[in-house]
Scaffold this motif. Structure first.
Motif, short mmCIF file in Angstrom:
data_model
loop_
_atom_site.label_atom_id
_atom_site.label_comp_id
_atom_site.label_asym_id
_atom_site.label_seq_id
_atom_site.Cartn_x
_atom_site.Cartn_y
_atom_site.Cartn_z
N CYS A 68 0.79 -1.23 0.00
CA CYS A 68 0.00 0.00 0.00
C CYS A 68 0.83 1.29 0.00
O CYS A 68 0.36 2.33 0.46
N HIS A 69 2.06 1.24 -0.50
CA HIS A 69 2.91 2.41 -0.38
C HIS A 69 2.38 3.61 -1.15
O HIS A 69 2.69 4.76 -0.84
N ASP A 70 1.52 3.36 -2.18
CA ASP A 70 1.03 4.49 -2.98
C ASP A 70 -0.10 5.26 -2.30
O ASP A 70 -0.56 6.28 -2.84
N ARG A 71 -0.53 4.81 -1.15
CA ARG A 71 -1.56 5.57 -0.42
C ARG A 71 -1.06 6.99 -0.07
O ARG A 71 -1.85 7.92 0.05
N LEU A 72 0.26 7.13 0.13
CA LEU A 72 0.81 8.43 0.52
C LEU A 72 0.91 9.40 -0.66
O LEU A 72 1.18 10.60 -0.45
N ASN A 73 0.73 8.92 -1.87
CA ASN A 73 0.86 9.80 -3.04
C ASN A 73 -0.11 10.98 -2.93
O ASN A 73 -1.31 10.80 -2.70
N GLY A 74 0.44 12.18 -3.09
CA GLY A 74 -0.39 13.38 -3.03
C GLY A 74 -0.56 13.96 -1.65
O GLY A 74 -1.17 15.03 -1.49
N ALA A 75 -0.03 13.31 -0.62
CA ALA A 75 -0.10 13.88 0.73
C ALA A 75 0.69 15.18 0.78
O ALA A 75 1.63 15.40 -0.01
N GLU A 76 0.33 16.04 1.72
CA GLU A 76 0.99 17.34 1.86
C GLU A 76 1.58 17.49 3.26
O GLU A 76 1.01 17.00 4.25
N ILE A 77 2.68 18.22 3.36
CA ILE A 77 3.29 18.57 4.64
C ILE A 77 3.02 20.05 4.88
O ILE A 77 3.38 20.90 4.06
N HIS A 78 2.37 20.36 6.01
CA HIS A 78 2.06 21.74 6.38
C HIS A 78 2.75 22.09 7.70
O HIS A 78 2.81 21.26 8.62
N ILE A 79 3.24 23.32 7.80
CA ILE A 79 3.98 23.77 8.99
C ILE A 79 3.49 25.15 9.39
O ILE A 79 3.35 26.05 8.55
N GLY A 80 3.23 25.35 10.70
CA GLY A 80 2.83 26.67 11.18
C GLY A 80 2.42 26.65 12.63
O GLY A 80 2.61 25.64 13.33
N ASN A 81 1.82 27.75 13.07
CA ASN A 81 1.44 27.91 14.48
C ASN A 81 -0.07 27.89 14.71
O ASN A 81 -0.53 28.04 15.84
N SER A 82 -0.84 27.68 13.65
CA SER A 82 -2.30 27.71 13.79
C SER A 82 -2.86 26.30 13.95
O SER A 82 -2.35 25.35 13.37
N LEU A 83 -3.94 26.21 14.75
CA LEU A 83 -4.68 24.96 14.86
C LEU A 83 -6.02 25.03 14.10
O LEU A 83 -6.87 24.15 14.29
N ASN A 84 -6.20 26.05 13.29
CA ASN A 84 -7.40 26.09 12.44
C ASN A 84 -7.41 24.87 11.53
O ASN A 84 -6.37 24.50 10.96
N ASP A 85 -8.58 24.26 11.39
CA ASP A 85 -8.70 23.03 10.59
C ASP A 85 -7.67 22.01 11.05
O ASP A 85 -7.02 21.35 10.24
N ASN A 86 -7.51 21.91 12.37
CA ASN A 86 -6.58 20.94 12.99
C ASN A 86 -5.13 21.13 12.56
O ASN A 86 -4.32 20.22 12.67
N GLY A 87 -4.80 22.32 12.06
CA GLY A 87 -3.43 22.61 11.62
C GLY A 87 -3.21 22.40 10.15
O GLY A 87 -2.12 22.70 9.63
N ASN A 88 -4.22 21.94 9.44
CA ASN A 88 -4.04 21.59 8.04
C ASN A 88 -4.07 22.80 7.10
O ASN A 88 -3.82 22.67 5.90
N VAL A 89 -4.38 23.99 7.63
CA VAL A 89 -4.37 25.18 6.78
C VAL A 89 -3.08 25.98 6.93
O VAL A 89 -2.92 27.04 6.34
N ASN A 90 -2.14 25.48 7.75
CA ASN A 90 -0.84 26.15 7.85
C ASN A 90 -0.13 26.10 6.50
O ASN A 90 -0.47 25.30 5.62
N PRO A 91 0.88 26.95 6.28
CA PRO A 91 1.59 26.97 4.99
C PRO A 91 2.15 25.60 4.62
O PRO A 91 2.58 24.83 5.49
N ARG A 92 2.16 25.34 3.31
CA ARG A 92 2.61 24.04 2.83
C ARG A 92 4.11 24.04 2.58
O ARG A 92 4.63 24.93 1.90
#
Length: 611
Positions: free
Chosen positions: A234-258
């Protein structure tokens, strides 16, 4: 220059503080092989180099074979120096032959780690700095091998730099859901095993937009994020995943810069993504745009602490704490030590005795608008004890602060978890957690507070100005009233400092005219000369005039106050009408340029913490 020569030079010259760099010991946790005469291990990292045992700043073990003391720095450092202050009143040669050991192992309680130096001797009441040349370790041990002995340390200071490149393993993690036992912590267990049955990979449910989040607990400049993908399927499940980094917890942190998009990672392989110093407390990995499982076998993060702090900085860490009683060595300071460890034996949870209406109080030292209070509950047992507890916030110490307005009632906090309560900008200097209405134990594994300083001031007015002052004698026209004239001018010729004659045990006394519960005493020292005269002075508070008030309970010992500066001493609501400052044990002049006192009027129903 060889390390041996450097060490000799430091040992000869290092009596004015041999360290260059901040003392990283103060942020650690400590333990020792045993405790005798009240000499708890925390005394060695209290920032106080007082060398007389009765001054309450030295550790002490029992007489035992191979006594030891250990500092846990909580992460791996490259250790430059270790500075040790020895006892001055007696027994300085007990430290002869002790060893400093540094490393990451807890074998033999950490005493089997590599040796930095052997302590040949440290003269009585002095400190010596030992050079460790960048030895790596989380633990710094001081052990006396080879003989039965007492181990006593009056201060241990450590300098060094963070050594561990993977800062992820010291964070806290969560994810959108858990399936098949694939808890989020598996991704920071230090194990790159990539087959599912090896038990080191996370797993969410099949869901829209699954995510995993790492909380680094403070803001970092992130250089790289390395992800290990599953190898057995199942290694291709990760295809298209994004890494986001920041200080906000809006949308559980997923709206921080990519930082990056993960196009693909081959099965069982680790791949590094460059984030170029992006700043953030939170690192998220999210699969947007489709229903999917998210599985991570390891996430490693490299970065350096940022000079910036997130908007949800924990202001509790800078406060002072007390509680209604003490049980099972559960000191109130444990709730603001920065650790959410929730197993009681890990030494990071508070504990009161079983009593009616137990309470814990945080003094933020000034008024804040409190946004949130986050509480971590005990995990190993008894998590229901906190049910029904209340959070109170305000500026009053009536009923020990428990009469302040209520922010929230804690219905329940699951075992070992942290829960955040919203207080909507309530103003206060004090944050209390109290269990009303029943006999109970109160245990808190961490309390974190978010807020901003308020424009208002607490009920911390200087009550000294309304009192009457006297002193043991008057010299050089320095009357006692000068210390309560509201002026911190510290040059003697400016006419705002007191002065006694040179005498044995000089003293100054403030009569507040009624009983107060004293919160703090702030003293301004002379600047133009002689600031060291105050070294060793004592602050005493009480209602007795025996020995001119100098026999009342002691609030604090003044180890030193820098020339021309003001220093505040916390007196934990000692009750008294009289505040004395006295220099015991030697012939000296006593000079005070200002004395300021905060507190609240006493009443007969007040019960002091710890009974």
């Amino acid at each position: 220059m060889t390390p041996a020569v450097v060490f000799v030079l430091l040992a000869v010259l290092g009596q004015t503080s041999g360290q260059s760099g901040s003392n990283i010991a103060r942020g650690g946790r400590v333990t020792q092989s045993s405790v005798a005469f009240g000499g708890v291990p925390e005394r060695a990292i209290d920032g106080n180099q007082a060398r007389i045992y009765e001054q309450g700043s030295c550790t002490h073990t029992n007489l035992e074979s191979r006594p030891w003391w250990r500092l846990d720095l909580l992460t791996t450092y490259r250790i430059n120096t270790v500075t040790i202050t020895n006892r001055g009143d007696c027994c300085h040669d007990r430290l002869n032959g002790a060893e400093i050991r540094i490393g990451n192992s807890l074998n033999d309680n950490g005493n089997a780690n590599p040796r930095c130096q052997s302590i040949n001797s440290i003269p009585a009441g002095t400190f010596t700095t030992f050079v460790c040349n960048g030895m790596e370790g989380q633990y710094v041990n001081i052990v006396i091998p080879g003989r039965p002995e007492y181990l006593s340390l009056c201060e241990v200071e450590v300098t060094g730099q963070l050594a561990v490149s993977n800062i992820a393993q010291f964070g806290q993690v969560t994810q959108s859901s858990v399936a098949f036992g694939g808890v989020p912590k598996r991704a920071i267990d230090g194990n790159q095993a990539s087959n599912w049955n090896q038990g080191s990979c996370t797993h969410t449910n099949h869901e829209s937009r699954p995510w995993w989040r790492l909380d680094l607990l403070r803001t970092y400049k992130i250089n790289t994020v390395t992800i290990t993908n599953r190898g057995d399927c199942c290694h291709d499940r990760l295809n298209g995943a994004e890494i986001h980094i920041g200080n906000s917890l809006n949308d559980n942190g997923n709206v921080n810069p990519r930082c990056a998009v993960i196009h693909s990672i081959p099965a069982g392989i680790s791949k590094t993504f460059m984030c170029n110093g992006m700043e953030g407390q939170y690192v998220n990995i999210v699969i947007p745009g489709r229903p999917e499982y998210l599985t991570l076998c390891e996430v490693e993060v490299n970065g350096q602490p940022s000079g910036n702090t997130p908007n949800d900085q924990n202001i509790a860490r800078g406060g002072r704490v007390t509680q209604s009683s003490l049980g099972w060595h559960g000191l109130p300071e444990r709730a603001i030590d920065g650790s959410r460890a929730s197993i009681y034996g890990q030494g990071s949870c508070t504990h009161t005795s079983r009593q009616r209406k137990p309470w814990w109080r945080l003094d933020l030292l000034k008024t804040y608008k409190i946004n949130t209070v986050t509480i971590t509950n005990r995990k190993d047992c008894c998590h229901k004890r906190i049910n029904g507890a209340e959070i109170h916030i305000g500026n009053s110490l009536n009923d020990n602060g428990n009469a302040n307005p209520r922010c929230a009632v804690i219905q329940s906090i699951p075992a070992g978890t942290s829960k955040t309560f919203v207080c909507n900008g309530m103003e206060g200097q004090y944050v209390n957690i109290v269990i009303p209405g029943r006999p109970e134990y109160l245990t808190l594994c961490e309390v974190e507070v978010n807020g901003q300083p308020s424009g208002n001031t607490p009920n911390g007015a200087n009550i000294a100005k309304g009192g009457k002052a006297t002193q043991s004698s008057v010299g050089w026209d320095g009357p006692p009233e000068n210390a309560i004239d509201g002026n911190r001018a510290s040059i003697y010729g400016q006419g705002s400092c007191t002065h006694t004659q040179g005498q044995i045990k000089p003293w100054w006394r403030l009569d507040l005219l009624k009983k107060y519960k004293i919160d703090t005493v702030t003293i301004t020292n002379r600047k133009d000369c002689c600031h060291s005269r105050l070294n060793g002075a004592e602050i005493r508070i009480g209602n007795s005039l025996n020995d001119n008030g100098n026999a009342n309970p002691r609030c604090a010992i003044i180890s030193s106050i820098a020339a021309g500066t003001s220093k505040t001493f916390a007196c934990d609501l000692i009750e008294g009408q009289y505040v004395n400052i006295v220099i015991p044990g030697r012939k000296e002049y006593l000079t005070l340029c200002e004395v300021e006192v905060t507190g609240i009027e006493s009443d007969d129903s007040f019960e002091h913490p710890y009974g």
